[in-house]
Design a protein around this motif. Structure first.
Motif, PDB file in Angstrom:
ATOM      1  N   ALA C 237      -3.811  -2.263  -3.590  1.00 25.53           N
ATOM      2  CA  ALA C 237      -3.849  -2.514  -5.036  1.00 25.53           C
ATOM      3  C   ALA C 237      -4.241  -3.952  -5.327  1.00 25.53           C
ATOM      4  CB  ALA C 237      -2.499  -2.197  -5.660  1.00 25.53           C
ATOM      5  N   LEU C 238      -3.804  -4.899  -4.493  1.00 27.57           N
ATOM      6  CA  LEU C 238      -4.159  -6.298  -4.718  1.00 27.57           C
ATOM      7  C   LEU C 238      -5.639  -6.522  -4.473  1.00 27.57           C
ATOM      8  CD1 LEU C 238      -1.243  -8.171  -3.041  1.00 27.57           C
ATOM      9  CD2 LEU C 238      -1.766  -8.096  -5.438  1.00 27.57           C
ATOM     10  N   LEU C 239      -6.209  -5.837  -3.474  1.00 23.25           N
ATOM     11  CA  LEU C 239      -7.590  -6.108  -3.126  1.00 23.25           C
ATOM     12  C   LEU C 239      -8.566  -5.419  -4.064  1.00 23.25           C
ATOM     13  CD1 LEU C 239      -7.436  -5.787   0.707  1.00 23.25           C
ATOM     14  CD2 LEU C 239      -7.725  -7.838  -0.601  1.00 23.25           C
ATOM     15  N   GLU C 240      -8.276  -4.170  -4.403  1.00 18.71           N
ATOM     16  CA  GLU C 240      -9.257  -3.407  -5.150  1.00 18.71           C
ATOM     17  C   GLU C 240      -8.978  -3.360  -6.626  1.00 18.71           C
ATOM     18  OE1 GLU C 240     -11.868  -1.831  -3.867  1.00 18.71           O
ATOM     19  OE2 GLU C 240     -11.457  -2.504  -1.845  1.00 18.71           O
ATOM     20  N   GLY C 241      -7.795  -3.803  -7.068  1.00 15.09           N
ATOM     21  CA  GLY C 241      -7.492  -3.732  -8.492  1.00 15.09           C
ATOM     22  C   GLY C 241      -6.574  -2.567  -8.788  1.00 15.09           C
ATOM     23  N   ALA C 248      -6.387   6.172  -6.544  1.00 20.57           N
ATOM     24  CA  ALA C 248      -6.196   6.652  -5.176  1.00 20.57           C
ATOM     25  C   ALA C 248      -4.881   7.394  -5.048  1.00 20.57           C
ATOM     26  CB  ALA C 248      -6.231   5.475  -4.204  1.00 20.57           C
ATOM     27  N   ILE C 249      -3.815   6.805  -5.562  1.00 18.42           N
ATOM     28  CA  ILE C 249      -2.508   7.448  -5.496  1.00 18.42           C
ATOM     29  C   ILE C 249      -1.944   7.437  -6.902  1.00 18.42           C
ATOM     30  CG2 ILE C 249      -0.242   7.389  -4.452  1.00 18.42           C
ATOM     31  CD1 ILE C 249      -1.284   6.155  -2.103  1.00 18.42           C
ATOM     32  N   PRO C 250      -2.156   8.493  -7.663  1.00 16.83           N
ATOM     33  CA  PRO C 250      -1.731   8.483  -9.056  1.00 16.83           C
ATOM     34  C   PRO C 250      -0.220   8.484  -9.220  1.00 16.83           C
ATOM     35  CG  PRO C 250      -2.884  10.512  -8.537  1.00 16.83           C
ATOM     36  CD  PRO C 250      -2.832   9.726  -7.284  1.00 16.83           C
ATOM     37  N   ARG C 251       0.201   8.209 -10.451  1.00 19.66           N
ATOM     38  CA  ARG C 251       1.633   8.082 -10.710  1.00 19.66           C
ATOM     39  C   ARG C 251       2.367   9.384 -10.460  1.00 19.66           C
ATOM     40  NH1 ARG C 251       0.293   4.266 -15.094  1.00 19.66           N
ATOM     41  NH2 ARG C 251       1.330   2.353 -14.524  1.00 19.66           N
ATOM     42  N   SER C 252       1.669  10.522 -10.672  1.00 21.45           N
ATOM     43  CA  SER C 252       2.356  11.791 -10.480  1.00 21.45           C
ATOM     44  C   SER C 252       2.720  11.986  -9.015  1.00 21.45           C
ATOM     45  CB  SER C 252       1.465  12.946 -10.945  1.00 21.45           C
ATOM     46  OG  SER C 252       0.187  12.790 -10.407  1.00 21.45           O
ATOM     47  N   VAL C 304      14.371   9.860   3.154  1.00 22.84           N
ATOM     48  CA  VAL C 304      14.659   8.482   2.752  1.00 22.84           C
ATOM     49  C   VAL C 304      13.373   7.673   2.647  1.00 22.84           C
ATOM     50  CG1 VAL C 304      15.692   6.345   3.535  1.00 22.84           C
ATOM     51  CG2 VAL C 304      16.984   8.438   3.658  1.00 22.84           C
ATOM     52  N   GLY C 305      12.476   7.831   3.662  1.00 21.28           N
ATOM     53  CA  GLY C 305      11.223   7.079   3.646  1.00 21.28           C
ATOM     54  C   GLY C 305      10.378   7.416   2.433  1.00 21.28           C
ATOM     55  N   MET C 306      10.268   8.713   2.119  1.00 16.93           N
ATOM     56  CA  MET C 306       9.477   9.119   0.956  1.00 16.93           C
ATOM     57  C   MET C 306      10.045   8.531  -0.322  1.00 16.93           C
ATOM     58  SD  MET C 306       8.909  13.072   1.970  1.00 16.93           S
ATOM     59  CE  MET C 306       8.796  13.658   0.316  1.00 16.93           C
ATOM     60  N   ALA C 307      11.374   8.629  -0.463  1.00 21.51           N
ATOM     61  CA  ALA C 307      11.981   8.152  -1.709  1.00 21.51           C
ATOM     62  C   ALA C 307      11.787   6.654  -1.882  1.00 21.51           C
ATOM     63  CB  ALA C 307      13.469   8.503  -1.722  1.00 21.51           C
ATOM     64  N   VAL C 308      12.012   5.882  -0.807  1.00 20.32           N
ATOM     65  CA  VAL C 308      11.901   4.421  -0.924  1.00 20.32           C
ATOM     66  C   VAL C 308      10.463   4.018  -1.205  1.00 20.32           C
ATOM     67  CG1 VAL C 308      12.097   2.286   0.360  1.00 20.32           C
ATOM     68  CG2 VAL C 308      13.907   3.945   0.469  1.00 20.32           C
ATOM     69  N   CYS C 309       9.507   4.646  -0.509  1.00 18.79           N
ATOM     70  CA  CYS C 309       8.102   4.292  -0.718  1.00 18.79           C
ATOM     71  C   CYS C 309       7.681   4.588  -2.155  1.00 18.79           C
ATOM     72  CB  CYS C 309       7.244   5.076   0.273  1.00 18.79           C
ATOM     73  SG  CYS C 309       5.509   4.793   0.087  1.00 18.79           S
ATOM     74  N   GLY C 310       7.994   5.791  -2.633  1.00 13.50           N
ATOM     75  CA  GLY C 310       7.623   6.145  -3.994  1.00 13.50           C
ATOM     76  C   GLY C 310       8.279   5.241  -5.027  1.00 13.50           C
TER      77      GLY C 310
END
Lengths: 91, 112, 326
Positions: C237-241, C248-252, C304-310
């Protein structure tokens, strides 16, 4: 052997902290944080071998990757702040 | 015999790496102006990384730990100069001039 | 020798904390907070707590600094002067500090094998883990299996935090977005960070997956892996805006990850009830109880990994997608 190097790295971390506290411009402070980050990676690797636990190298690897993201985020923040007030040359 | 040679080589490399780290720290503290400090910090970072990690790798032998150390070294050598470049670029674009006065007090737009 | 390191690092911590409190420029405070997190991670590392050190480094020095900077871009850079109340606060803190220091005189020494905390529960965990769960990392066994309820609570706390931030900051509808020049276009015009960043993103995500599944054998687990994968996507996100990252990875998808992670954890517990055991009793998940425990830990760590990442990515986008102040 590892003890000497780790003491040297710790002293340099203190010097970097002084630069972060003192630095007249903000870029000095960002430089100090970057230096602190890479020294932390070196310190973690050396202490992992000092304590005899080479399987702790995952932390050093994780931090080496995260350090870059922190610095790029700082510069992004600065770029947008100054770009908001200056002319839009790029877009 | 080989052990002694490896140990002494590791000692030399690690101590040299420690010296470079200290030089970088002292340079970042005492040099005037932002760009000179950036120069000191980034150059000595890369050199110290190579020396220290080579020294530790000689001690670790052919294990998984050596591969991890190699990976950490490669990532540090990739990201260190990139961060320095990005930092110098940002400073230059915001108006910090390299030929500021000798005392280190720069008259830039973002002095805090 | 450890004492020397610990003294060094702890005194640096005190100096940094004093500097954070005394400065009025918030940007300096954020930078010093990043250094503080690194010092804490080094402290945990010296005390042999590798999982905690990894989590502190990944979350504290990585994602939290980025989120603070995103929040700082929306507010002022200097602290507002708050008048009054200083004397009373210092006196109260001094009294409490004196009481706490007095209370530590009765504490057993660090690592004393005769201390009460090492007599009852800790030897039981160390004995029973090879017998009941059979994974080398006892911390993951305790976190995932013996104290599974607590970790379920932690996942739901992360979920609630994510929802809380989204309630306050809201989700901007597409048609209300101002012209593109105000939203950050990323570091698109700088070639070198872009090239190096693109090289690194797959490795960061791969390393995050390694930490996720390696949590049973070494330091690692769901929390650290979620933070690392979120860091990789934040780099993108920092590199491409912002817009590219949201495309690429929408909010839904992010909400799906958070909800899916929490439901996966709870679902495993309910599945254990359906298969005849108690809630979160993984022994019934496979024919052999030990294998069942390992399968259970694998599934909940994934949750746990999915929840924290999201959650971390949703919070980052909530800050970064708002307009920059003019």
């Amino acid at each position: 052997m590892y003890l000497v190097v780790s003491l040297a790295i710790l002293v340099t971390m203190v010097l970097a902290l002084v630069r972060a506290l003192r630095g007249p411009t903000v870029y000095d402070r960002v430089l100090a944080v970057n230096m602190f980050g890479t020294k932390t990676v070196l310190l973690l690797s050396v202490i992992a071998f000092l304590l005899g636990r080479p399987d702790f190298l995952d932390l050093a690897l994780a931090y080496a990757l995260i350090n870059l993201v922190g610095i790029l985020a700082v510069l992004e923040f600065f770029q947008n702040n100054t770009r908001g007030t200056a002319e839009h040359e790029h877009d | 015999m080989i052990d002694l040679a490896l140990d002494s080589l590791s000692w030399v490399l690690l101590c040299l790496g420690g010296i470079f780290v200290l030089i970088g720290g002292v340079g970042a503290l005492r040099l005037p102006g932002f760009y000179t400090r950036l120069h000191a910090a980034s150059l000595t970072d890369s050199m110290a990384t190579i020396l220290i990690f080579t020294g530790i790798m000689l001690q670790a032998g052919f294990t998984l730990a050596t591969l991890k150390l190699l990976a950490i070294m490669v990532f540090l050598l990739l990201t260190g100069p990139t961060a320095s470049y990005a930092l110098a670029n940002a400073a230059l674009q915001s108006g910090l001039k390299p030929d500021a006065d000798q005392l280190g007090e720069n008259t830039a737009g973002d002095a805090s | 020798m450890i004492i020397v390191f610990a003294l060094f690092l702890l005194s640096l911590l005190v100096v940094t904390a004093l500097a954070i409190v005394r400065t009025e420029n918030l940007f300096v405070a954020v930078m010093l907070t990043s250094i503080f997190s690194l010092l804490m991670a080094a402290n945990f590392f010296i005390l042999d707590a590798a999982d905690v050190a990894l989590t502190e480094a990944a979350v504290g020095a990585g994602v939290t600094t980025v989120i603070f900077l995103g929040a700082l871009a929306l507010t002022a850079e200097r602290e507002k002067y708050a008048a009054g109340g200083g004397r009373v606060a210092v006196v109260v803190v001094a009294i409490l500090a004196a009481l706490i220091i007095y209370a530590t005189f009765d504490k057993p020494r660090l690592g004393d094998p005769d201390a009460p905390v090492h007599q009852h529960l800790a030897p039981w965990y160390l004995e029973k883990t090879p017998e009941l769960v059979d994974i080398p990392n006892v911390v993951t066994a305790v976190l995932g299996s013996f104290r599974g309820y607590d970790t379920l609570g932690e996942v739901f706390v992360v979920f609630v935090a994510c929802i809380g931030v989204l309630f306050i900051l809201g989700v901007q509808p597409e048609h209300k977005l101002p012209p593109t020049a105000s939203i950050s276009a990323g570091l698109k015009h700088h070639l070198i960070p872009q090239v190096v960043g693109r090289l690194l993103i797959p490795f960061i995500i791969l390393f995050g997956l390694y930490v996720q599944f390696h949590g049973e054998y070494g330091p690692g687990g769901g929390f650290q892996a979620g933070a690392l994968i979120a860091t990789g996507i934040i780099l993108y996100a920092l590199l491409e805006g912002e817009e590219e990252a949201l495309r690429a990875i929408p909010r839904s998808v992010l909400m799906g990850l958070v909800i899916g992670g929490a439901c996966l954890y709870g679902g495993v517990g309910l599945l254990c009830i359906l298969l005849g055991g108690n809630f979160l009793d993984y022994s019934v998940l496979a024919a052999d109880p030990v294998t069942g425990q390992q399968v259970g830990i694998l599934l909940i760590e994934a949750g746990v990994g999915m929840a924290v990442c999201g959650a971390l990515l949703s919070i980052f986008h909530a800050f970064a997608a708002r307009t920059i102040r003019p």
